[in-house]
Scaffold this motif. Structure first.
Motif, PDB file in Angstrom:
ATOM      1  N   TYR A  82       0.843  -1.190   0.000  1.00  0.00           N
ATOM      2  CA  TYR A  82       0.000   0.000   0.000  1.00  0.00           C
ATOM      3  C   TYR A  82       0.877   1.238   0.000  1.00  0.00           C
ATOM      4  N   ALA A  83       0.650   2.097  -0.988  1.00  0.00           N
ATOM      5  CA  ALA A  83       1.407   3.338  -1.102  1.00  0.00           C
ATOM      6  C   ALA A  83       0.590   4.459  -0.470  1.00  0.00           C
ATOM      7  N   VAL A  84       1.200   5.171   0.467  1.00  0.00           N
ATOM      8  CA  VAL A  84       0.535   6.271   1.151  1.00  0.00           C
ATOM      9  C   VAL A  84       1.305   7.552   0.862  1.00  0.00           C
ATOM     10  N   THR A  85       0.624   8.539   0.311  1.00  0.00           N
ATOM     11  CA  THR A  85       1.195   9.864   0.136  1.00  0.00           C
ATOM     12  C   THR A  85       0.644  10.723   1.272  1.00  0.00           C
ATOM     13  N   TYR A  86       1.525  11.452   1.942  1.00  0.00           N
ATOM     14  CA  TYR A  86       1.115  12.163   3.158  1.00  0.00           C
ATOM     15  C   TYR A  86       1.857  13.486   3.292  1.00  0.00           C
ATOM     16  N   ASP A  87       1.333  14.333   4.157  1.00  0.00           N
ATOM     17  CA  ASP A  87       2.015  15.564   4.564  1.00  0.00           C
ATOM     18  C   ASP A  87       2.547  15.338   5.965  1.00  0.00           C
ATOM     19  N   GLU A  88       3.840  15.615   6.173  1.00  0.00           N
ATOM     20  CA  GLU A  88       4.388  15.619   7.529  1.00  0.00           C
ATOM     21  C   GLU A  88       3.871  16.881   8.189  1.00  0.00           C
ATOM     22  N   LEU A  89       3.150  16.753   9.271  1.00  0.00           N
ATOM     23  CA  LEU A  89       2.509  17.920   9.863  1.00  0.00           C
ATOM     24  C   LEU A  89       3.490  18.852  10.555  1.00  0.00           C
ATOM     25  N   GLU A  90       4.649  18.346  10.938  1.00  0.00           N
ATOM     26  CA  GLU A  90       5.625  19.216  11.596  1.00  0.00           C
ATOM     27  C   GLU A  90       6.362  20.108  10.606  1.00  0.00           C
ATOM     28  N   THR A  91       6.661  19.568   9.410  1.00  0.00           N
ATOM     29  CA  THR A  91       7.430  20.331   8.429  1.00  0.00           C
ATOM     30  C   THR A  91       6.596  20.822   7.260  1.00  0.00           C
ATOM     31  N   GLY A  92       5.448  20.201   7.016  1.00  0.00           N
ATOM     32  CA  GLY A  92       4.603  20.587   5.885  1.00  0.00           C
ATOM     33  C   GLY A  92       5.035  19.971   4.572  1.00  0.00           C
ATOM     34  N   LYS A  93       6.034  19.083   4.592  1.00  0.00           N
ATOM     35  CA  LYS A  93       6.529  18.465   3.359  1.00  0.00           C
ATOM     36  C   LYS A  93       5.650  17.287   2.969  1.00  0.00           C
ATOM     37  N   GLU A  94       5.450  17.148   1.646  1.00  0.00           N
ATOM     38  CA  GLU A  94       4.690  16.012   1.131  1.00  0.00           C
ATOM     39  C   GLU A  94       5.662  14.887   0.819  1.00  0.00           C
ATOM     40  N   ALA A 145       7.802  28.335  13.690  1.00  0.00           N
ATOM     41  CA  ALA A 145       8.042  27.414  12.580  1.00  0.00           C
ATOM     42  C   ALA A 145       6.820  26.544  12.276  1.00  0.00           C
ATOM     43  N   ARG A 146       5.881  26.407  13.195  1.00  0.00           N
ATOM     44  CA  ARG A 146       4.691  25.580  12.981  1.00  0.00           C
ATOM     45  C   ARG A 146       3.664  26.259  12.073  1.00  0.00           C
ATOM     46  N   PHE A 147       3.797  27.577  11.864  1.00  0.00           N
ATOM     47  CA  PHE A 147       2.896  28.304  10.968  1.00  0.00           C
ATOM     48  C   PHE A 147       3.464  28.188   9.559  1.00  0.00           C
ATOM     49  N   LEU A 148       2.947  27.241   8.788  1.00  0.00           N
ATOM     50  CA  LEU A 148       3.517  26.930   7.483  1.00  0.00           C
ATOM     51  C   LEU A 148       2.971  27.825   6.376  1.00  0.00           C
ATOM     52  N   ASP A 149       1.729  28.266   6.493  1.00  0.00           N
ATOM     53  CA  ASP A 149       1.088  29.020   5.410  1.00  0.00           C
ATOM     54  C   ASP A 149       1.341  30.520   5.473  1.00  0.00           C
ATOM     55  N   VAL A 150       1.637  31.042   6.642  1.00  0.00           N
ATOM     56  CA  VAL A 150       1.754  32.486   6.812  1.00  0.00           C
ATOM     57  C   VAL A 150       2.892  32.792   7.785  1.00  0.00           C
ATOM     58  N   ASP A 166      -2.771  16.761  20.279  1.00  0.00           N
ATOM     59  CA  ASP A 166      -2.805  15.406  20.800  1.00  0.00           C
ATOM     60  C   ASP A 166      -2.297  15.509  22.238  1.00  0.00           C
ATOM     61  N   GLY A 167      -3.221  15.565  23.174  1.00  0.00           N
ATOM     62  CA  GLY A 167      -2.827  15.830  24.562  1.00  0.00           C
ATOM     63  C   GLY A 167      -2.362  17.278  24.657  1.00  0.00           C
ATOM     64  N   GLU A 168      -1.110  17.473  25.033  1.00  0.00           N
ATOM     65  CA  GLU A 168      -0.556  18.822  25.111  1.00  0.00           C
ATOM     66  C   GLU A 168       0.279  19.186  23.876  1.00  0.00           C
ATOM     67  N   ALA A 169       0.578  18.211  23.028  1.00  0.00           N
ATOM     68  CA  ALA A 169       1.402  18.455  21.843  1.00  0.00           C
ATOM     69  C   ALA A 169       0.582  19.082  20.728  1.00  0.00           C
ATOM     70  N   VAL A 170       1.079  20.184  20.173  1.00  0.00           N
ATOM     71  CA  VAL A 170       0.429  20.839  19.041  1.00  0.00           C
ATOM     72  C   VAL A 170       0.824  20.079  17.788  1.00  0.00           C
ATOM     73  N   VAL A 171      -0.164  19.552  17.055  1.00  0.00           N
ATOM     74  CA  VAL A 171       0.090  18.716  15.897  1.00  0.00           C
ATOM     75  C   VAL A 171      -0.074  19.507  14.607  1.00  0.00           C
ATOM     76  N   LYS A 172      -1.131  20.309  14.519  1.00  0.00           N
ATOM     77  CA  LYS A 172      -1.429  21.026  13.277  1.00  0.00           C
ATOM     78  C   LYS A 172      -1.934  22.415  13.627  1.00  0.00           C
ATOM     79  N   VAL A 173      -1.538  23.400  12.801  1.00  0.00           N
ATOM     80  CA  VAL A 173      -1.936  24.785  13.010  1.00  0.00           C
ATOM     81  C   VAL A 173      -2.485  25.337  11.697  1.00  0.00           C
ATOM     82  N   ALA A 174      -3.611  26.038  11.771  1.00  0.00           N
ATOM     83  CA  ALA A 174      -4.180  26.693  10.583  1.00  0.00           C
ATOM     84  C   ALA A 174      -4.663  28.081  10.975  1.00  0.00           C
TER      85      ALA A 174
END
Length: 176
Positions: A82-94, A145-150, A166-174
């Motif tokens: 199974y091939a999974v294409t994903y975004d790393e949420l910490e760096t924003g890289k595909e 560095a977690r603000f990838l779009d702006v 996830d608990g206290e860890a910030v996973v994604k920011v928009a």
């Protein structure tokens, strides 16, 4: 009567009887118990790679990934993969990764909270942080560095930000 009562059960004289007259007489004595407040927390669930779908957040090798594309692949009589294409949420890289058919991953259901920018602290790329206030005015420090779009400098005070944690860890920011 040791059993807990459901909110719709009738209490009072004649309620236990099975006659229509008793039911009509007891209609005036309804009780209602308010449901307990539900509280949501992030959750982790181990699942086979065959059940992963687009849009899921998975935790693999200590990194949070947002699945962009999932496709089964099989060549001839060989084992399926199974091939999974994903975004790393910490760096924003595909990126993409190939899993065997028997692989398991951890699906994560994140907590979503809306926040507002209060102020910026620190200097330099490594130390720069944005301080946010959630709905209860708790301060949350998020690395710039977690603000990838702006760029964080372009966000004035009061800007709406959505955090997935996830608990206290910030996973994604928009930024809204």
């Amino acid at each position: 009567d040791a059993l807990p009562r459901a909110p719709w059960r009738v209490q009072g004289r004649g309620a236990a009887m099975w006659g229509p007259a008793a039911a009509r007489a007891a209609v005036r004595q309804w009780t209602f118990r308010a449901p307990m407040a539900a509280r949501w927390f992030s959750s982790h669930e181990t699942m086979p790679i065959t059940e992963v779908r687009k849009g899921m957040i998975i935790l693999h090798q200590g990194q949070f990934w947002e699945v962009k594309e999932w496709a089964p692949a099989k060549q001839g009589r060989g084992a399926a993969s199974y091939a999974v294409t994903y975004d790393e949420l910490e760096t924003g890289k595909e990126k993409s990764h190939k899993f065997s058919a028997t692989s398991k991953v951890t699906r994560v259901e994140l907590d979503k909270s809306e926040c507002q920018v209060m102020y910026h602290v620190g200097e330099g790329k490594e130390e720069r942080k944005v301080v946010l206030a959630d709905a209860e005015y708790n301060e949350v420090e998020v690395p710039a560095a977690r603000f990838l779009d702006v760029k964080p400098e372009a966000m004035p005070e009061g800007t709406k930000v959505i955090l997935w944690k996830d608990g206290e860890a910030v996973v994604k920011v928009a930024v809204r």
